[in-house]
Enzyme design. Structure first.
Site, PDB file in Angstrom:
ATOM      1  N   ASP A   5      -7.327 -38.531 -20.630  1.00  0.00           N
ATOM      2  CA  ASP A   5      -7.638 -37.116 -20.840  1.00  0.00           C
ATOM      3  C   ASP A   5      -6.561 -36.479 -21.717  1.00  0.00           C
ATOM      4  O   ASP A   5      -5.373 -36.517 -21.369  1.00  0.00           O
ATOM      5  CB  ASP A   5      -7.623 -36.439 -19.457  1.00  0.00           C
ATOM      6  CG  ASP A   5      -8.597 -35.289 -19.369  1.00  0.00           C
ATOM      7  OD1 ASP A   5      -9.289 -35.003 -20.367  1.00  0.00           O
ATOM      8  OD2 ASP A   5      -8.674 -34.686 -18.279  1.00  0.00           O
ATOM      9  N   LYS A  52     -10.717 -38.255 -23.742  1.00  0.00           N
ATOM     10  CA  LYS A  52     -11.602 -37.133 -23.419  1.00  0.00           C
ATOM     11  C   LYS A  52     -10.897 -35.844 -23.835  1.00  0.00           C
ATOM     12  O   LYS A  52      -9.678 -35.745 -23.716  1.00  0.00           O
ATOM     13  CB  LYS A  52     -11.914 -37.101 -21.919  1.00  0.00           C
ATOM     14  CG  LYS A  52     -12.732 -35.867 -21.496  1.00  0.00           C
ATOM     15  CD  LYS A  52     -13.200 -35.949 -20.063  1.00  0.00           C
ATOM     16  CE  LYS A  52     -12.229 -35.403 -19.062  1.00  0.00           C
ATOM     17  NZ  LYS A  52     -11.842 -33.994 -19.256  1.00  0.00           N
ATOM     18  N   GLU A 112     -19.265 -30.004 -16.280  1.00  0.00           N
ATOM     19  CA  GLU A 112     -18.606 -29.620 -15.026  1.00  0.00           C
ATOM     20  C   GLU A 112     -19.063 -28.240 -14.573  1.00  0.00           C
ATOM     21  O   GLU A 112     -19.057 -27.283 -15.347  1.00  0.00           O
ATOM     22  CB  GLU A 112     -17.075 -29.624 -15.224  1.00  0.00           C
ATOM     23  CG  GLU A 112     -16.323 -29.185 -13.970  1.00  0.00           C
ATOM     24  CD  GLU A 112     -14.843 -29.519 -13.965  1.00  0.00           C
ATOM     25  OE1 GLU A 112     -14.361 -30.207 -14.887  1.00  0.00           O
ATOM     26  OE2 GLU A 112     -14.166 -29.085 -13.004  1.00  0.00           O
TER      27      GLU A 112
HETATM   28  O1  KIV Z   1      -9.058 -34.023 -15.245  1.00  0.00           O
HETATM   29  C1  KIV Z   1     -10.037 -34.486 -14.657  1.00  0.00           C
HETATM   30  O2  KIV Z   1      -9.932 -35.186 -13.641  1.00  0.00           O
HETATM   31  C2  KIV Z   1     -11.358 -34.184 -15.206  1.00  0.00           C
HETATM   32  C3  KIV Z   1     -12.542 -34.511 -14.361  1.00  0.00           C
HETATM   33  C4  KIV Z   1     -12.671 -33.529 -13.276  1.00  0.00           C
HETATM   34  C5  KIV Z   1     -13.782 -34.608 -15.165  1.00  0.00           C
HETATM   35  O3  KIV Z   1     -11.448 -33.666 -16.276  1.00  0.00           O
END
Ligand code: KIV
Length: 297
Positions: free
Chosen positions: A96, A126, A195
């Site tokens: 992320d 992501k 989300e």
């Molecule tokens: O940071 C995270 O864990 C997320 C998920 C909730 C999709 O973005």
């Protein structure tokens, strides 16, 4: 004693790829995804046969104790990505991108995305946001890095959204969300997290874009589901969103274990003989004899 059956570890699975995600959507097979931030959790998730592991920036809240995800840095993300990559060999690993690692320019976004693969051992990245992220996504994908989008409640925009609130609840907001999903698919995202959006809207978007949607608080008709593992295990008690189902209550179980350990230490019940080492009797007597002769001198 629980009677629930535990599935056997899945050994030597084939590596899950972005292509596997697409094939699962086409076959109508739900994609499973959970978060992990450390080696043992990643290892266990991989053994359980999870399709994908997200090293989410939720790390900041559930592991590092920050108020929200905004303080999380690239270095913190990469440190935890490496631990996860050492544990999981088959699941598709997604890192992320933290706040301000992709918003300033497409060039900086691409460089940071590359670090997730080169230094973090991830397979994909992501990032959060809609049409305003199209340039960054184009650039990252052009560098050969798979990108997952994230729409709806985007926690890095918590202040702009006025809190952790559900999104896409009006006709106008729903229209904008659908358009954003289409833009992200066209920009080259291989998949998209939705989300905290109404279930009908998530189902509608999932039917209208050709990339898999992964829902969290978005109903059962997305192409897959993700949860924060600490929420699912009952390990994060500061707050639990309505969409979370707790499949275990590990916080209570940990408190019980810690309490039992403390009581046993205080009562000198732990460690017992079975947890202690014994010296060979002859060696011990030789040692004591040597001590005595030293003391006599
Ligand atoms: O940071 C995270 O864990 C997320 C998920 C909730 C999709 O973005």
């Amino acid at each position: 004693m629980s009677t629930t059956t535990v599935s056997a570890p899945v050994s030597a699975r084939k590596k899950i790829t972005t292509l596997s995600f697409q094939q699962k959507k086409e076959r109508g097979e739900p994609i499973t995804m959970l978060t992990a931030y450390d080696y043992p959790t990643a290892l266990t998730l991989d053994q359980a046969g999870i399709d994908s592991i997200l090293v989410g920036d939720s790390l900041g809240m559930v592991v590092l104790g920050y108020e929200n995800t905004l303080p999380v840095t690239m270095e913190e993300m990469l440190h935890h990505c490496r631990a996860v990559a050492r544990g999981a060999k088959s699941a598709l690993l997604i890192g992320d991108m933290p706040f301000m690692s992709y918003q300033v320019s497409a060039e900086e976004a691409t460089r940071n995305a590359g670090r997730f693969l080169q230094q973090g051992g991830m397979d994909a990245v992501k990032l959060e946001g809609g049409r305003e992220r199209a340039d960054a996504i184009h650039a990252i994908v052009a560098a050969g890095i798979p990108v997952m989008g994230h729409l709806g409640l985007t926690p890095q925009s918590v202040h702009q959204l006025g809190g952790f609130r559900a999104q896409g609840k009006t006709a106008l907001a729903a229209q904008r969300l659908l358009e954003d999903a289409q833009v992200l698919a066209q920009a080259g995202c291989f998949s998209l997290v939705l989300e905290s959006v109404p279930a009908q809207l998530a189902a509608y978007i999932s039917q209208r874009i050709n990339i898999p949607t992964i829902g969290i608080g978005a109903g059962a008709d997305c192409d897959g589901q993700v949860l924060v593992t600490h929420d699912l295990l009952g390990l994060f008690e500061r707050f639990t969103p309505k969409f979370v189902k707790q499949y275990a209550h590990l916080n209570a179980e940990m408190r019980r274990a810690f309490g039992e350990y403390m009581s046993e230490v205080q009562a000198r019940q732990f460690p017992g003989a079975e947890h202690s080492l014994e010296m060979n009797a002859a060696e011990w007597h030789t040692f004591l004899g040597a001590q005595e002769s030293q003391n006599e001198k």
